[in-house]
Scaffold this motif. Structure first.
Motif, PDB file in Angstrom:
ATOM      1  N   UNK A 183      25.701  46.043  18.495  1.00  0.00           N
ATOM      2  CA  UNK A 183      25.524  47.909  18.640  1.00  0.00           C
ATOM      3  C   UNK A 183      23.900  47.716  19.648  1.00  0.00           C
ATOM      4  N   UNK A 184      23.068  47.185  19.736  1.00  0.00           N
ATOM      5  CA  UNK A 184      22.011  46.658  20.114  1.00  0.00           C
ATOM      6  C   UNK A 184      21.705  45.215  20.991  1.00  0.00           C
ATOM      7  N   UNK A 185      21.314  46.015  21.577  1.00  0.00           N
ATOM      8  CA  UNK A 185      20.879  44.519  22.697  1.00  0.00           C
ATOM      9  C   UNK A 185      19.483  43.848  22.569  1.00  0.00           C
ATOM     10  N   UNK A 186      18.427  44.884  21.310  1.00  0.00           N
ATOM     11  CA  UNK A 186      17.630  43.896  21.293  1.00  0.00           C
ATOM     12  C   UNK A 186      17.601  43.234  19.714  1.00  0.00           C
ATOM     13  N   UNK A 187      16.897  41.890  19.359  1.00  0.00           N
ATOM     14  CA  UNK A 187      16.202  41.304  18.106  1.00  0.00           C
ATOM     15  C   UNK A 187      15.762  42.208  17.224  1.00  0.00           C
ATOM     16  N   UNK A 188      16.161  42.727  16.308  1.00  0.00           N
ATOM     17  CA  UNK A 188      15.129  42.796  15.259  1.00  0.00           C
ATOM     18  C   UNK A 188      14.411  41.476  13.955  1.00  0.00           C
ATOM     19  N   UNK A 189      13.303  41.776  13.934  1.00  0.00           N
ATOM     20  CA  UNK A 189      12.402  40.530  14.122  1.00  0.00           C
ATOM     21  C   UNK A 189      12.257  40.890  12.139  1.00  0.00           C
ATOM     22  N   UNK A 190      11.647  39.310  11.406  1.00  0.00           N
ATOM     23  CA  UNK A 190      11.263  40.017  10.123  1.00  0.00           C
ATOM     24  C   UNK A 190      10.249  38.505   9.634  1.00  0.00           C
ATOM     25  N   UNK A 191       9.171  38.894   9.322  1.00  0.00           N
ATOM     26  CA  UNK A 191       8.718  37.303   9.150  1.00  0.00           C
ATOM     27  C   UNK A 191       8.944  36.825   7.618  1.00  0.00           C
ATOM     28  N   UNK A 192       9.234  35.644   7.586  1.00  0.00           N
ATOM     29  CA  UNK A 192       9.362  35.083   6.196  1.00  0.00           C
ATOM     30  C   UNK A 192       8.852  34.315   5.809  1.00  0.00           C
TER      31      UNK A 192
ATOM     32  N   UNK B 297      12.849  38.591  -1.060  1.00  0.00           N
ATOM     33  CA  UNK B 297      13.841  38.676  -0.242  1.00  0.00           C
ATOM     34  C   UNK B 297      14.019  39.418   0.870  1.00  0.00           C
ATOM     35  N   UNK B 298      14.000  38.893   1.881  1.00  0.00           N
ATOM     36  CA  UNK B 298      13.990  40.136   3.341  1.00  0.00           C
ATOM     37  C   UNK B 298      15.817  40.870   3.633  1.00  0.00           C
ATOM     38  N   UNK B 299      15.197  42.230   3.721  1.00  0.00           N
ATOM     39  CA  UNK B 299      16.553  43.378   4.452  1.00  0.00           C
ATOM     40  C   UNK B 299      16.788  43.380   5.430  1.00  0.00           C
TER      41      UNK B 299
ATOM     42  N   UNK C 225      22.520  49.972  10.199  1.00  0.00           N
ATOM     43  CA  UNK C 225      23.273  51.294   9.859  1.00  0.00           C
ATOM     44  C   UNK C 225      24.824  51.149   9.036  1.00  0.00           C
ATOM     45  N   UNK C 226      25.620  49.423   9.462  1.00  0.00           N
ATOM     46  CA  UNK C 226      26.040  49.194   9.444  1.00  0.00           C
ATOM     47  C   UNK C 226      26.427  47.842   7.980  1.00  0.00           C
ATOM     48  N   UNK C 227      25.327  47.036   8.218  1.00  0.00           N
ATOM     49  CA  UNK C 227      24.869  46.366   7.077  1.00  0.00           C
ATOM     50  C   UNK C 227      25.722  45.052   7.889  1.00  0.00           C
ATOM     51  N   UNK C 228      26.707  44.906   9.150  1.00  0.00           N
ATOM     52  CA  UNK C 228      27.447  44.116  10.035  1.00  0.00           C
ATOM     53  C   UNK C 228      26.759  43.457  10.616  1.00  0.00           C
ATOM     54  N   UNK C 229      25.894  42.499  11.024  1.00  0.00           N
ATOM     55  CA  UNK C 229      24.959  41.208  11.653  1.00  0.00           C
ATOM     56  C   UNK C 229      25.744  40.533  12.708  1.00  0.00           C
TER      57      UNK C 229
ATOM     58  N   UNK D  43      17.023  39.012  14.123  1.00  0.00           N
ATOM     59  CA  UNK D  43      18.861  39.144  14.021  1.00  0.00           C
ATOM     60  C   UNK D  43      19.026  40.393  15.008  1.00  0.00           C
ATOM     61  N   UNK D  44      20.104  40.331  15.254  1.00  0.00           N
ATOM     62  CA  UNK D  44      20.707  42.004  15.560  1.00  0.00           C
ATOM     63  C   UNK D  44      22.242  42.259  15.200  1.00  0.00           C
ATOM     64  N   UNK D  45      22.563  43.889  15.110  1.00  0.00           N
ATOM     65  CA  UNK D  45      23.237  44.392  14.126  1.00  0.00           C
ATOM     66  C   UNK D  45      24.546  44.438  15.267  1.00  0.00           C
ATOM     67  N   UNK D  46      25.495  44.636  14.916  1.00  0.00           N
ATOM     68  CA  UNK D  46      27.234  44.942  15.180  1.00  0.00           C
ATOM     69  C   UNK D  46      27.199  46.355  14.783  1.00  0.00           C
ATOM     70  N   UNK D  47      28.476  46.718  15.435  1.00  0.00           N
ATOM     71  CA  UNK D  47      29.238  48.187  15.862  1.00  0.00           C
ATOM     72  C   UNK D  47      30.400  48.114  14.220  1.00  0.00           C
ATOM     73  N   UNK D  48      29.986  49.104  14.012  1.00  0.00           N
ATOM     74  CA  UNK D  48      31.674  49.801  12.846  1.00  0.00           C
ATOM     75  C   UNK D  48      32.966  48.932  13.563  1.00  0.00           C
TER      76      UNK D  48
END
Length: 103
Positions: free
Chosen positions: A29-38, A49-51, A56-60, A89-94
């Protein structure tokens, strides 16, 4: 004395290690990566636990785990008791239509 310049060059040219997991037919759905430090503590016994809250779709579509020389040194110096990593991570489209999943 000759080891100092070599160590300096190796330190300056440090890279990151990537572990990448992607789906067979990505639909990003997007071309950018979202980052989370763990950070895992106690050899993985305690980890917050990281979320993936940017989706928006809960799909990766793709997940990457990155580590660097500094993070690896922390893991080695603590004998694995502390293991920092960066998860991207990158999100997927519905999906647009219903269908069946082929095995």
């Amino acid at each position: 004395m000759r080891a100092r310049p070599i160590v300096l060059v190796v330190f300056l040219l440090q890279g990151c290690a990537y572990h990448r997991l992607a789906v067979r037919n990505p639909n990003p759905a997007d071309q950018y990566y979202h980052s989370v430090n763990s950070t895992a503590f106690g050899w993985g016994a305690a980890e917050e636990q990281k979320v993936a809250d940017k989706c928006e779709t809960s799909l990766l579509s793709e997940v990457r785990v990155r580590t660097s020389l500094g993070r690896s040194l922390i893991t080695v110096l603590t004998l694995g008791a502390v293991q920092p990593a960066r998860i991207e991570y990158r999100c997927s489209k519905m999906p647009t239509q219903e269908g069946t999943i082929e095995p």
